[in-house]
Design a protein around this motif. Sequence first.
Motif: not given
Length: 353
Positions: A8-10, A43-48, A89-90, A331-332
């Motif tokens: 689930t890294s990205c 592009g990737v929206v981190p919260e989403l 995500a991590l 770990q993250a």
Amino acid sequence: MRVLGIETSCDETGVAVYDTAPGGGLLADALYSQVAMHAEYGGVVPELASRDHTRKLLPLVEQVLADADMARGELDGIAYTAGPGLVGALMVGAATAHGMARALNIPVLGVHHMEGHLLAPMLEDEAPAFPFVALLVSGGHTQLVAVKGLGEYRLLGESVDDAAGEAFDKTAKMLRLPYPGGPHVAKLAKQGDPGRFRFPRPMTDRPGLDFSFSGLKTHTLTAIRKLDDAGELTSRGRADIARAFEDAVVDTMVIKCRRALDDTGLKRLVVAGGVSANVRLREGLDQACAKRRAGVFYPRGRFCTDNGAMIAYVGARRLETGERDVTGQMQATPRWPLEQLSAPDYAGTKAES
């Protein structure tokens, strides 16, 4: 040892089960991509991304276990991506892995995302033997690594600015192509004239194995603006620029891989990461390795991008040596250099749970 792998890294949720027993191997895997959701934003929206991992992860776990004809209680360990990546995500993968492992009373281990990519070709029937040179080429990383064994990595060269995947994505935006940009640039380049433009091959006129794609990106932007000012930024013009850009990136990576093989004296090259799916890159590396009588190894197409299978494999190999996270210590690690990894301690555990 049957290990559940969680990635689930990205922007992709990957789950798989790998069995280290003879005749085992990859038992099942599944992947959910968030590309359609993030495309709206370019592009990737981190919260989403984090929220979507939360929604999709447990259903994927159940799907993979059913496909493997296994119950949760038959798992011997769980591996998850601990970094690098988006911290939120991590954390979704780390929390899920630790919660399941605690409930099942089995070991859990956070693994390095890029080590997963590096060893993804080990999932193939014709897996490379150690030692080898690895080209890791993805959205955030472009690295050449000498690989002696599991965890025994020596960095030979890396990008000093944009990674190759980032350069592809930024070029796609310049050409007004959809997200994700890399595959669209490659598709458009197929229609381009390879003789119309010749872009520079960065840092190939000097010794060393580092990469730099920032200047190439600027050169591409200048070419686009010149065509636009001349009223020639047509579909043909955009295709010709895409071809010149792709040829420059591919030639640069082929030249550096040839140097790495020559410098190390090794006869095996592993190519992994999202950009390793690029057809023209594979053609160039196949030809270069054939001339040197060197073997070249790639993961299958669906294992080039982020996936749970590579995490399950690396986790299984490390868990079976006794490595594991300390209980309750997830770990993250958003930034985690590959060279910080070490070989497993085959004499015992490296971190007691």
